[in-house]
Design a protein around this motif. Structure first.
Motif, PDB file in Angstrom:
ATOM      1  N   PHE A 104      -5.806   9.952   3.725  1.00  0.00           N
ATOM      2  CA  PHE A 104      -5.658   8.469   3.401  1.00  0.00           C
ATOM      3  C   PHE A 104      -6.448   7.693   3.923  1.00  0.00           C
ATOM      4  N   SER A 105      -6.743   7.637   5.242  1.00  0.00           N
ATOM      5  CA  SER A 105      -7.867   6.962   5.958  1.00  0.00           C
ATOM      6  C   SER A 105      -9.291   7.074   5.396  1.00  0.00           C
ATOM      7  N   PHE A 106      -9.608   8.308   5.318  1.00  0.00           N
ATOM      8  CA  PHE A 106     -10.916   8.395   4.670  1.00  0.00           C
ATOM      9  C   PHE A 106     -11.036   7.904   3.240  1.00  0.00           C
ATOM     10  N   VAL A 107     -10.059   8.051   2.493  1.00  0.00           N
ATOM     11  CA  VAL A 107     -10.361   7.496   1.176  1.00  0.00           C
ATOM     12  C   VAL A 107     -10.373   5.896   1.069  1.00  0.00           C
ATOM     13  N   ILE A 108      -9.618   5.294   1.951  1.00  0.00           N
ATOM     14  CA  ILE A 108      -9.478   3.778   2.116  1.00  0.00           C
ATOM     15  C   ILE A 108     -10.746   3.359   2.532  1.00  0.00           C
ATOM     16  N   GLY A 109     -11.311   4.140   3.740  1.00  0.00           N
ATOM     17  CA  GLY A 109     -12.570   3.728   4.349  1.00  0.00           C
ATOM     18  C   GLY A 109     -13.923   3.837   3.239  1.00  0.00           C
ATOM     19  N   LEU A 110     -13.676   4.876   2.557  1.00  0.00           N
ATOM     20  CA  LEU A 110     -14.847   5.154   1.452  1.00  0.00           C
ATOM     21  C   LEU A 110     -14.657   4.075   0.491  1.00  0.00           C
ATOM     22  N   LEU A 111     -13.606   3.885   0.043  1.00  0.00           N
ATOM     23  CA  LEU A 111     -13.505   2.357  -0.912  1.00  0.00           C
ATOM     24  C   LEU A 111     -14.035   1.313  -0.296  1.00  0.00           C
ATOM     25  N   LEU A 112     -13.504   0.973   0.779  1.00  0.00           N
ATOM     26  CA  LEU A 112     -14.049  -0.267   1.472  1.00  0.00           C
ATOM     27  C   LEU A 112     -15.545  -0.113   1.442  1.00  0.00           C
ATOM     28  N   ILE A 134     -14.245   4.283  -9.205  1.00  0.00           N
ATOM     29  CA  ILE A 134     -13.115   4.426 -10.040  1.00  0.00           C
ATOM     30  C   ILE A 134     -12.094   5.809  -9.890  1.00  0.00           C
ATOM     31  N   LEU A 135     -12.629   6.934  -9.616  1.00  0.00           N
ATOM     32  CA  LEU A 135     -11.858   8.126  -9.320  1.00  0.00           C
ATOM     33  C   LEU A 135     -11.030   8.090  -8.134  1.00  0.00           C
ATOM     34  N   LEU A 136     -11.519   7.162  -7.186  1.00  0.00           N
ATOM     35  CA  LEU A 136     -10.543   7.099  -5.678  1.00  0.00           C
ATOM     36  C   LEU A 136      -9.567   6.062  -6.083  1.00  0.00           C
ATOM     37  N   ILE A 137      -9.651   5.172  -7.031  1.00  0.00           N
ATOM     38  CA  ILE A 137      -8.537   4.310  -6.764  1.00  0.00           C
ATOM     39  C   ILE A 137      -7.166   4.951  -7.212  1.00  0.00           C
ATOM     40  N   PRO A 138      -7.228   5.689  -7.996  1.00  0.00           N
ATOM     41  CA  PRO A 138      -5.795   6.309  -8.382  1.00  0.00           C
ATOM     42  C   PRO A 138      -5.143   7.367  -7.435  1.00  0.00           C
ATOM     43  N   ILE A 139      -6.377   7.860  -6.580  1.00  0.00           N
ATOM     44  CA  ILE A 139      -5.970   8.752  -5.552  1.00  0.00           C
ATOM     45  C   ILE A 139      -5.379   8.285  -4.346  1.00  0.00           C
ATOM     46  N   VAL A 140      -5.644   6.979  -4.235  1.00  0.00           N
ATOM     47  CA  VAL A 140      -4.859   6.131  -3.029  1.00  0.00           C
ATOM     48  C   VAL A 140      -3.264   6.272  -3.073  1.00  0.00           C
ATOM     49  N   PRO A 141      -2.515   5.881  -4.248  1.00  0.00           N
ATOM     50  CA  PRO A 141      -1.244   5.918  -4.175  1.00  0.00           C
ATOM     51  C   PRO A 141      -0.650   7.471  -4.011  1.00  0.00           C
ATOM     52  N   TYR A 162      11.604   6.225  -0.372  1.00  0.00           N
ATOM     53  CA  TYR A 162      11.724   6.252  -2.012  1.00  0.00           C
ATOM     54  C   TYR A 162      11.456   4.772  -2.384  1.00  0.00           C
ATOM     55  N   LEU A 163      12.006   3.832  -1.665  1.00  0.00           N
ATOM     56  CA  LEU A 163      11.697   2.461  -2.213  1.00  0.00           C
ATOM     57  C   LEU A 163      10.289   2.004  -2.128  1.00  0.00           C
ATOM     58  N   CYS A 164       9.713   2.615  -0.875  1.00  0.00           N
ATOM     59  CA  CYS A 164       8.353   2.188  -0.907  1.00  0.00           C
ATOM     60  C   CYS A 164       7.494   3.013  -2.008  1.00  0.00           C
ATOM     61  N   ILE A 165       7.748   4.153  -2.462  1.00  0.00           N
ATOM     62  CA  ILE A 165       7.106   4.927  -3.382  1.00  0.00           C
ATOM     63  C   ILE A 165       7.153   3.987  -4.832  1.00  0.00           C
ATOM     64  N   VAL A 166       8.605   3.502  -4.987  1.00  0.00           N
ATOM     65  CA  VAL A 166       8.795   2.916  -6.154  1.00  0.00           C
ATOM     66  C   VAL A 166       7.907   1.506  -6.230  1.00  0.00           C
ATOM     67  N   LEU A 167       7.876   0.957  -5.053  1.00  0.00           N
ATOM     68  CA  LEU A 167       7.116  -0.437  -4.954  1.00  0.00           C
ATOM     69  C   LEU A 167       5.649  -0.212  -5.230  1.00  0.00           C
ATOM     70  N   CYS A 168       5.244   1.124  -4.875  1.00  0.00           N
ATOM     71  CA  CYS A 168       3.757   1.368  -5.161  1.00  0.00           C
ATOM     72  C   CYS A 168       3.435   1.373  -6.531  1.00  0.00           C
TER      73      CYS A 168
END
Length: 168
Positions: A104-112, A134-141, A162-168
Motif C-alpha cells: 500500500f505504501s509503495f503504490v501510494i509513493g509511486l502515485l505521488l 491510470i492502472l495504479l489508481i484502482p489498485i489503491v482501494p 466494513y464501514l471504512c470499506i463501504v466509504l471507500c
C-alpha cells in the motif's frame, strides 16, 4: 511538422523536450500547436519552459517540493515495512500485515512520484508512465481493503472496518 510526425497523439500530462541548435542564437523560433480533435476543441497548454534539462529538473523539484517530500516519506514507510517483514520472516512470525501495508505504501509513493512529472525527465515514453498511473489508481482501494482486513482492528472491530470499506 517534424514534431507532429514524431509525437503523434498522446494522452495525459506530457513533457516534450525540443533541442534547439546552438547556432539559433538571436533567431525567432515559432511553435505551433494543432488540435488533436477534428472538431477543433481548444486544448490547454499550461506552460512552455525554455532552458536545459537540468534547469527544468530544478524547476519541477521546486514546483513539486511538498509532493516530493510526501513521496519520500511514504517510500520510507515502505522501507520500514519491508524491514519489518524481513525481521518477522526471520523470527517466523506473522507477516501478512507488513506485506499489505508495504505494498500500500509503495503504490501510494509511486502515485505521488508520477504526479510530479519528474519521471518524464528520465523516461522518454510518457505513454508508459500515463498507463502506469491510470492502472495504479484502482489498485489503491484494493490494497486498502487488504490492509484493513489484515490489521489488528479488523479482528477486534469488524463493523468499523466494513464501514471504512463501504466509504471507500
Amino acid at each position: 511538422p517534424i514534431l507532429e510526425r514524431s509525437l503523434g497523439t498522446l494522452n495525459g500530462r506530457n513533457i516534450h523536450f525540443v533541442r534547439i541548435p546552438q547556432d539559433s542564437d538571436k533567431k525567432n523560433i515559432k511553435i505551433e500547436f494543432f488540435p488533436l480533435e477534428k472538431n477543433g476543441e481548444a486544448r490547454i497548454i499550461p506552460a512552455i519552459y525554455i532552458g536545459t534539462k537540468y534547469a527544468c529538473l530544478i524547476h519541477f523539484i521546486k514546483d513539486n517540493f511538498i509532493k516530493i517530500i510526501m513521496c519520500f516519506c511514504v517510500l520510507m514507510i515502505f522501507l520500514i515495512y519491508l524491514a519489518l517483514y524481513i525481521f518477522a520472516k526471520i523470527r517466523k512470525a506473522k507477516t501478512n500485515e507488513y506485506v499489505s501495508m508495504g505494498f500500500f505504501s509503495f503504490v501510494i509513493g509511486l502515485l505521488l512520484l508520477l504526479e510530479t512529472s519528474i519521471p518524464q525527465l528520465f523516461i522518454t515514453n510518457s505513454f508508459v508512465l500515463y498507463v502506469l498511473f491510470i492502472l495504479l489508481i484502482p489498485i489503491v482501494p484494493l490494497l486498502l481493503i487488504n490492509t484493513l482486513q489484515n490489521s489488528y482492528i479488523f479482528k477486534v472491530q469488524k463493523k468499523f472496518v466494513y464501514l471504512c470499506i463501504v466509504l471507500c
